[in-house]
Motif scaffolding. Structure first.
Motif, PDB file in Angstrom:
ATOM      1  N   VAL A  77      38.764  47.197  85.827  1.00 37.32           N
ATOM      2  CA  VAL A  77      38.255  48.519  86.212  1.00 37.32           C
ATOM      3  C   VAL A  77      38.601  48.825  87.667  1.00 37.32           C
ATOM      4  N   ALA A  78      38.332  47.878  88.560  1.00 37.30           N
ATOM      5  CA  ALA A  78      38.560  48.113  89.987  1.00 37.30           C
ATOM      6  C   ALA A  78      40.037  48.372  90.278  1.00 37.30           C
ATOM      7  N   LEU A  79      40.912  47.532  89.753  1.00 37.52           N
ATOM      8  CA  LEU A  79      42.344  47.684  90.037  1.00 37.52           C
ATOM      9  C   LEU A  79      42.931  48.899  89.336  1.00 37.52           C
ATOM     10  N   THR A  80      42.445  49.202  88.129  1.00 34.70           N
ATOM     11  CA  THR A  80      42.936  50.387  87.421  1.00 34.70           C
ATOM     12  C   THR A  80      42.593  51.659  88.185  1.00 34.70           C
ATOM     13  N   LEU A  81      41.342  51.777  88.650  1.00 37.28           N
ATOM     14  CA  LEU A  81      40.957  52.967  89.407  1.00 37.28           C
ATOM     15  C   LEU A  81      41.680  53.032  90.749  1.00 37.28           C
ATOM     16  N   VAL A 104      43.664  56.606  90.760  1.00 43.23           N
ATOM     17  CA  VAL A 104      43.165  57.735  91.564  1.00 43.23           C
ATOM     18  C   VAL A 104      44.290  58.387  92.369  1.00 43.23           C
ATOM     19  N   PRO A 105      45.049  57.642  93.176  1.00 47.30           N
ATOM     20  CA  PRO A 105      46.148  58.312  93.902  1.00 47.30           C
ATOM     21  C   PRO A 105      47.222  58.849  92.960  1.00 47.30           C
ATOM     22  N   SER A 157      44.315  56.366  82.105  1.00 49.97           N
ATOM     23  CA  SER A 157      43.367  56.650  83.192  1.00 49.97           C
ATOM     24  C   SER A 157      43.908  57.753  84.095  1.00 49.97           C
ATOM     25  N   ILE A 158      45.197  57.705  84.399  1.00 48.78           N
ATOM     26  CA  ILE A 158      45.804  58.764  85.199  1.00 48.78           C
ATOM     27  C   ILE A 158      45.714  60.095  84.464  1.00 48.78           C
ATOM     28  N   GLY A 215      36.048  54.669  84.245  1.00 51.37           N
ATOM     29  CA  GLY A 215      35.711  53.259  84.448  1.00 51.37           C
ATOM     30  C   GLY A 215      35.057  52.647  83.226  1.00 51.37           C
ATOM     31  N   LEU A 216      34.153  53.391  82.573  1.00 51.79           N
ATOM     32  CA  LEU A 216      33.512  52.895  81.354  1.00 51.79           C
ATOM     33  C   LEU A 216      34.524  52.708  80.234  1.00 51.79           C
ATOM     34  N   TYR A 217      35.438  53.648  80.117  1.00 52.74           N
ATOM     35  CA  TYR A 217      36.482  53.534  79.095  1.00 52.74           C
ATOM     36  C   TYR A 217      37.314  52.267  79.312  1.00 52.74           C
ATOM     37  N   VAL A 218      37.741  52.049  80.551  1.00 52.71           N
ATOM     38  CA  VAL A 218      38.537  50.861  80.871  1.00 52.71           C
ATOM     39  C   VAL A 218      37.720  49.594  80.653  1.00 52.71           C
ATOM     40  N   PHE A 219      36.456  49.631  81.061  1.00 53.53           N
ATOM     41  CA  PHE A 219      35.597  48.456  80.900  1.00 53.53           C
ATOM     42  C   PHE A 219      35.459  48.073  79.431  1.00 53.53           C
TER      43      PHE A 219
END
Length: 289
Positions: free
Chosen positions: A93-97, A101-102, A165-166, A211-215
């Motif tokens: 989650v952390a690395l995906t966001l 985001v950018p 996510s993007i 984030g929930l989706y990725v988690f």
């Protein structure tokens, strides 16, 4: 005499609650029955498997003790697996966001060649089935020494989740009025400061939903976890442990249900903890122009 419109309104009002009740039962009842079975003694389950309640004197938590205790103590070792799953899921989650985001902001705000086709390219990644990518990824990661590593597994998940996510974040960033960013620029904010101080707070609901989706993907994924971690039981995730319980003939079904509850509860708690951010429209009334 009621008009046709009034009859239709009343009919649809009744049907709406009927549909809501039906969906609620279809959603809640399986979870309730799973929890019920996990609290039943195995002999009580064999005597009456269709019983939909259990007395307080019959409730047992031995199944959860069996599931969570380490293998050395005679349990299934789910506590260690929960830790492994948490490391992989939260890291993903952390690395995906951090990457998404950018990327999403650039796609939604900046003009560049092929910008309109980027979303289609990202979604095209999901045209390739996971089984097609499994063997090449296994070979590559084995050669670079990441096979059997939680970090390597997280990298695979990040590669899967970044495109969608993007796409999700881009659709939300577009709804944020550009006038807010222009006002921040007039106040002396750089592009990076605008994103950090203005865009990200307004995009909190979308960030939480993404984030929930990725988690949930990283928490529940089974194929790549099996492929990368099967040889090292100490690094198994919860999905692998649950599959082991399901395939074990000697494992009581009550223990299997307890393992299923242990797998499900963290996602449910995380969803309810983030419910406010998921439902609150933080951009409401932000544009005063």
């Amino acid at each position: 005499m009621a008009s046709r419109a009034q009859i239709e309104d009343r009919t649809f009002a009744v049907l709406r609650w009927v549909v809501i009740a039906g969906l609620a039962v279809a959603t809640i009842f399986p979870f309730y029955y799973m929890v019920l079975l996990s609290l039943k003694p195995i002999d009580e389950l064999l005597l009456d498997p269709g019983k939909l309640w259990v007395g307080t004197s019959q409730i047992t938590f031995d199944t959860y003790r069996t599931v969570l205790e380490s293998v050395d103590d005679g349990g299934q070792g789910f506590l260690r697996m929960l830790g492994n799953s948490a490391i992989v899921a939260l890291g993903t989650v952390a690395l995906t966001l951090l990457v998404s985001v950018p990327g999403a902001y650039a796609v939604s705000r900046l003009k560049f060649f092929g910008g309109r086709q980027v979303s289609a390219v990202f979604l095209a990644v999901y045209l390739f089935p996971a089984t097609l990518l499994a063997v090449p990824l296994f070979v590559v990661f084995a050669r670079i020494g990441l096979q059997g590593s939680l970090f390597g597994l997280a990298i695979v998940y990040i590669a899967q989740t970044v495109p969608v996510s993007i796409y999700m974040l881009k659709n939300y960033f577009i709804t944020i009025p550009e006038s807010i960013e222009e006002a921040a620029a007039l106040d002396g904010c750089s592009r990076l400061q605008t994103v950090r101080r203005v865009v990200l707070p307004l995009a909190a609901p979308s960030l939480m939903a993404t984030g929930l989706y990725v988690f949930m993907i990283a928490w529940n994924e089974f194929l790549f976890a099996l492929l990368f971690l099967a040889a090292d039981p100490d690094k198994w995730t919860v999905s692998l442990g649950l599959a082991q319980l399901a395939n074990g003939i000697e494992v009581p079904k009550t223990v299997l249900m307890a393992g299923s509850v242990v797998l499900t509860i963290p996602v449910v708690l995380l969803f309810y903890a983030a419910e406010r951010l998921l439902t609150e429209g933080l951009t409401s009334g932000a544009d005063k122009s």
